[in-house]
Design an enzyme around this catalytic site. Sequence first.
Site, PDB file in Angstrom:
ATOM      1  N   ASP A   1       0.576  -0.966   0.218  1.00 54.54           N
ATOM      2  CA  ASP A   1       0.178  -0.372  -0.010  1.00 54.54           C
ATOM      3  C   ASP A   1       1.108   1.006   0.028  1.00 54.54           C
ATOM      4  O   ASP A   1       0.379   2.258   0.462  1.00 54.54           O
ATOM      5  CB  ASP A   1      -1.142  -0.501   0.907  1.00 54.54           C
TER       6      ASP A   1
ATOM      7  N   GLU B   1       3.076   2.308   2.188  1.00 58.45           N
ATOM      8  CA  GLU B   1       4.113   2.101   3.303  1.00 58.45           C
ATOM      9  C   GLU B   1       5.327   2.081   4.119  1.00 58.45           C
ATOM     10  O   GLU B   1       5.573   0.716   3.182  1.00 58.45           O
ATOM     11  CB  GLU B   1       3.280   1.313   4.321  1.00 58.45           C
TER      12      GLU B   1
ATOM     13  N   GLN C   1      11.395  27.077  -2.040  1.00 54.93           N
ATOM     14  CA  GLN C   1      10.535  28.208  -1.589  1.00 54.93           C
ATOM     15  C   GLN C   1      10.340  28.365   0.299  1.00 54.93           C
ATOM     16  O   GLN C   1      10.099  27.907   1.278  1.00 54.93           O
ATOM     17  CB  GLN C   1       9.219  26.506  -1.098  1.00 54.93           C
TER      18      GLN C   1
ATOM     19  N   HIS D   1      20.358  26.153  -2.379  1.00 56.79           N
ATOM     20  CA  HIS D   1      19.754  27.111  -2.307  1.00 56.79           C
ATOM     21  C   HIS D   1      20.316  28.570  -1.348  1.00 56.79           C
ATOM     22  O   HIS D   1      18.675  28.744  -1.265  1.00 56.79           O
ATOM     23  CB  HIS D   1      18.743  26.532  -3.258  1.00 56.79           C
TER      24      HIS D   1
ATOM     25  N   ASP E   1      22.014  34.360 -13.026  1.00 52.39           N
ATOM     26  CA  ASP E   1      21.731  35.099 -12.090  1.00 52.39           C
ATOM     27  C   ASP E   1      22.782  35.938 -11.200  1.00 52.39           C
ATOM     28  O   ASP E   1      23.516  35.212 -10.405  1.00 52.39           O
ATOM     29  CB  ASP E   1      20.839  34.621 -11.511  1.00 52.39           C
TER      30      ASP E   1
ATOM     31  N   LYS F   1      18.166  37.218 -15.018  1.00 53.93           N
ATOM     32  CA  LYS F   1      17.265  36.460 -14.909  1.00 53.93           C
ATOM     33  C   LYS F   1      15.401  37.397 -14.340  1.00 53.93           C
ATOM     34  O   LYS F   1      15.969  37.456 -12.960  1.00 53.93           O
ATOM     35  CB  LYS F   1      17.815  35.358 -14.491  1.00 53.93           C
TER      36      LYS F   1
ATOM     37  N   ARG G   1      12.552  35.714 -13.668  1.00 55.77           N
ATOM     38  CA  ARG G   1      11.508  34.585 -13.096  1.00 55.77           C
ATOM     39  C   ARG G   1      10.395  35.407 -13.948  1.00 55.77           C
ATOM     40  O   ARG G   1       9.821  35.965 -12.790  1.00 55.77           O
ATOM     41  CB  ARG G   1      11.431  33.168 -12.065  1.00 55.77           C
TER      42      ARG G   1
ATOM     43  N   ASP H   1      26.337  26.873 -12.141  1.00 53.23           N
ATOM     44  CA  ASP H   1      24.760  26.902 -11.339  1.00 53.23           C
ATOM     45  C   ASP H   1      24.983  26.445 -10.536  1.00 53.23           C
ATOM     46  O   ASP H   1      25.467  25.219 -10.387  1.00 53.23           O
ATOM     47  CB  ASP H   1      23.908  27.516 -12.231  1.00 53.23           C
TER      48      ASP H   1
HETATM   49  C1  R5P Z   1      17.797  29.673  -9.202  1.00 50.57           C
HETATM   50  O1  R5P Z   1      17.708  30.924  -8.791  1.00 50.57           O
HETATM   51  C2  R5P Z   1      18.765  28.456  -9.077  1.00 50.57           C
HETATM   52  O2  R5P Z   1      19.806  29.416  -9.234  1.00 50.57           O
HETATM   53  C3  R5P Z   1      18.730  28.222 -11.136  1.00 50.57           C
HETATM   54  O3  R5P Z   1      18.833  28.586 -11.654  1.00 50.57           O
HETATM   55  C4  R5P Z   1      17.438  27.640 -11.175  1.00 50.57           C
HETATM   56  O4  R5P Z   1      16.414  26.547 -10.333  1.00 50.57           O
HETATM   57  C5  R5P Z   1      16.549  26.349 -12.391  1.00 50.57           C
HETATM   58  O5  R5P Z   1      16.206  26.318 -12.479  1.00 50.57           O
HETATM   59  P1  R5P Z   1      15.565  25.558 -14.557  1.00 50.57           P
HETATM   60  O6  R5P Z   1      16.476  24.629 -14.610  1.00 50.57           O
HETATM   61  O7  R5P Z   1      14.427  25.075 -14.152  1.00 50.57           O
HETATM   62  O8  R5P Z   1      15.448  26.821 -15.093  1.00 50.57           O
END
Ligand code: R5P
Length: 296
Positions: free
Chosen positions: A36, A38, A94, A127, A170, A193, A195, A219
């Site tokens: 199930d 678990e 988040q 991050h 960024d 950058k 978003r 990155d």
């Molecule tokens: C965002 O600020 C992170 O440093 C990455 O640049 C980001 O998470 C990359 O996401 P994606 O590959 O979806 O563009």
Amino acid sequence: MMLIVVAGSSHPGMAHSIARALGVKARFPMVERFPDGEIHIVAPAVEGTVVYVQTMHPYPNEMLTEMEFAVDLLKEQGAERVIAVVPYLAYTRQDTRHVDGEAVAVRTMLRLLEAAGVNDILSVDIHLHRLGLEDLSAMTSIKLHEVSAVDALAKEAGRFLNKPVVVGPDSESERWAKRAADLLGSNYDVLEKHRISPKEIEIRPKTMDVKGRDVLIIDDIVSTGDTIKKVIESLRARGANKIAAAFTHGVLSGEDAAAGLYRAGADYLVSANTINNEFSRVDVGPIIAGKLKELI
Ligand code: R5P
């Protein structure tokens, strides 16, 4: 003091690599899923400081739940202190409430891990765009620690490039771009950058001169791959020579993420093995082990 290294089910190879660098043998408890869904775990008796290794990909929620069950069990089984080594720490994007009622999910995650008995979290290139390590540490009693894969990544990618310009997508990637440039003895720049939505971004190129130059893009996370793809396209349009991209966490969540990077014109891709993927040639196990020695 001898450390006990216990593997979660997400990345046994990482637990093995850390243990080997520490000169001990990792333990691999039985983790099963009942029909199930678990989780069922049987862990050995332990003592002292226990290092529990669990990365949060794929299925971050599953990995989180397993970590809570395992850490609670390890405490019952005799652990005095649990250092959770979470090479890829999910939910860190988040970290802020943008709209009324939105979850600050990283705080909830830390509260859950605190309740399970985690004392420390050691992760790689966290991050930290809006908040610092201290801010995350202040959310609960868990102490946050970080190591970086960037030196090793820059060294690996650098073998392929000639006096590269280092580019961060960024402003938040500046700390890694600077570090990589210092190591390679070159200069760096960061792009702008924006978003537009979780799946849509816009990269505004700067007036940086990359014509005829090798470029290393650096990155922390490649998720859908859109960010790096747009950077590569913009560098190609400006006449860059060889283009390599090095990133710590290859989430590669889009179906086309890896192919898309090559299609955009990448010549060389490398990531750390915080998440196993086809580019993860940099083993952060020994780097994590080095930090663990400082923590005990
Ligand atoms: C965002 O600020 C992170 O440093 C990455 O640049 C980001 O998470 C990359 O996401 P994606 O590959 O979806 O563009």
